[in-house]
Write a protein that holds these residues in place. Sequence first.
Motif, short mmCIF file in Angstrom:
data_model
loop_
_atom_site.label_atom_id
_atom_site.label_comp_id
_atom_site.label_asym_id
_atom_site.label_seq_id
_atom_site.Cartn_x
_atom_site.Cartn_y
_atom_site.Cartn_z
N UNK A 1 0.84 -1.21 0.00
CA UNK A 1 0.00 0.00 0.00
C UNK A 1 0.87 1.25 0.00
N UNK A 2 1.92 1.25 0.84
CA UNK A 2 2.81 2.40 0.89
C UNK A 2 3.53 2.64 -0.42
N UNK A 3 3.97 1.57 -1.07
CA UNK A 3 4.66 1.72 -2.34
C UNK A 3 3.72 2.20 -3.44
N UNK A 4 2.46 1.82 -3.35
CA UNK A 4 1.50 2.21 -4.37
C UNK A 4 1.07 3.68 -4.23
N UNK A 5 0.92 4.13 -2.99
CA UNK A 5 0.40 5.48 -2.76
C UNK A 5 1.48 6.52 -2.45
N UNK A 6 2.58 6.07 -1.86
CA UNK A 6 3.49 7.04 -1.27
C UNK A 6 4.74 7.37 -2.06
N UNK A 7 5.03 6.66 -3.15
CA UNK A 7 6.28 6.89 -3.86
C UNK A 7 6.04 6.95 -5.36
N UNK A 8 7.04 7.45 -6.08
CA UNK A 8 6.96 7.52 -7.54
C UNK A 8 7.23 6.14 -8.14
N UNK A 9 6.82 5.93 -9.40
CA UNK A 9 7.07 4.61 -10.04
C UNK A 9 8.53 4.21 -10.04
N UNK A 10 9.45 5.16 -10.24
CA UNK A 10 10.87 4.82 -10.28
C UNK A 10 11.36 4.34 -8.92
N UNK A 11 10.96 5.05 -7.86
CA UNK A 11 11.36 4.63 -6.51
C UNK A 11 10.68 3.32 -6.14
N UNK B 1 12.88 -4.10 -6.21
CA UNK B 1 14.10 -4.84 -6.53
C UNK B 1 14.92 -5.11 -5.27
N UNK B 2 14.95 -4.14 -4.37
CA UNK B 2 15.67 -4.31 -3.11
C UNK B 2 15.00 -5.35 -2.23
N UNK B 3 13.67 -5.31 -2.17
CA UNK B 3 12.93 -6.27 -1.35
C UNK B 3 13.10 -7.69 -1.89
N UNK B 4 13.17 -7.84 -3.20
CA UNK B 4 13.37 -9.17 -3.80
C UNK B 4 14.66 -9.82 -3.32
N UNK B 5 15.64 -9.01 -3.00
CA UNK B 5 16.93 -9.54 -2.54
C UNK B 5 16.82 -10.21 -1.18
N UNK B 6 15.77 -9.86 -0.41
CA UNK B 6 15.60 -10.46 0.91
C UNK B 6 15.38 -11.96 0.81
N UNK B 7 14.79 -12.41 -0.30
CA UNK B 7 14.52 -13.84 -0.48
C UNK B 7 15.80 -14.66 -0.48
N UNK B 8 16.90 -14.03 -0.82
CA UNK B 8 18.18 -14.73 -0.85
C UNK B 8 19.00 -14.54 0.41
N UNK B 9 18.37 -14.17 1.51
CA UNK B 9 19.08 -13.96 2.76
C UNK B 9 19.82 -15.24 3.17
N UNK B 10 21.10 -15.16 3.50
CA UNK B 10 21.84 -16.37 3.89
C UNK B 10 21.24 -17.02 5.14
N UNK B 11 21.21 -18.34 5.14
CA UNK B 11 20.62 -19.08 6.26
C UNK B 11 21.34 -18.79 7.57
N UNK B 12 22.64 -18.54 7.49
CA UNK B 12 23.42 -18.35 8.70
C UNK B 12 23.05 -17.07 9.43
#
Length: 244
Positions: free
Chosen positions: A45-55, A61-72
């Motif tokens: 909701x925040x990304x849809x209402x509060x920021x520009x399309x570029x941001x 893209x930054x949030x997608x990187x969380x999926x690869x968080x190292x198990x350790x």
Amino acid sequence: IVTGTVWKPMAQSPVLGLAYIISASLYVSLLSLIWALPLGIGTSVGLSLGVSPRIRQFCLSTIDMIAGIPSVIGLAVVVPAIQSMFSLSTGESILSASLVLAFMVLPYIVTHCTESIETYRQRYEEAALGLGISPWHTMKAIVLPSAKGSIILSSVLAFSRAMGETMAVMMVVGNAPILPNLLGKAEPIPSLIALEMGSVEYNSLHYSGLYVAALVLLLILILTNILVYMYSWKTRKDGHHEVI
């Protein structure tokens, strides 16, 4: 084997009970959704209402990187934090595993929900503004209810991801096939298979028990997807147009 509560495959009289192990898998996965779903929807909701399309695209893209968080990371950060916070002898627990999983499934929820919410927002925002309705009220009263199907789908994807996760959970859950509780150890199905499959005797009772555990996990995921398909079919039959 499915309803039994004792898992002792190496005993003189082997006992293969999966009830506590299945419970641990469901407990960890559902609890991770409880943490991740509100955060994921709020972020969308925040990304849809509060920021520009570029941001917005940069944030996704930054949030997608969380999926690869190292198990350790879970072992080095989450476990000591839980141990200190609750004064436990060890921080390896259901709670630790669910928190690690929540961060790992968060991108699935945020990415899917943001796309759906943005689609419905663009569809209704102009008409709502013409009627004098604020963007936030439009989001609450129109957009989120319209995107309900997509939110459910993202939850199912996240649940399936959490149910199948192995290493991240195995390192922080304690791996004890006992009755699971929030601050206690447990052993989900993927951890059980990963820990014992490499040392089991081929075609033994123990070997068969691990395959039954894998089958149970598969059936749970299939049943979950069937329920979502039935919900989607019922929604279309009732005349709603949610995009799932």
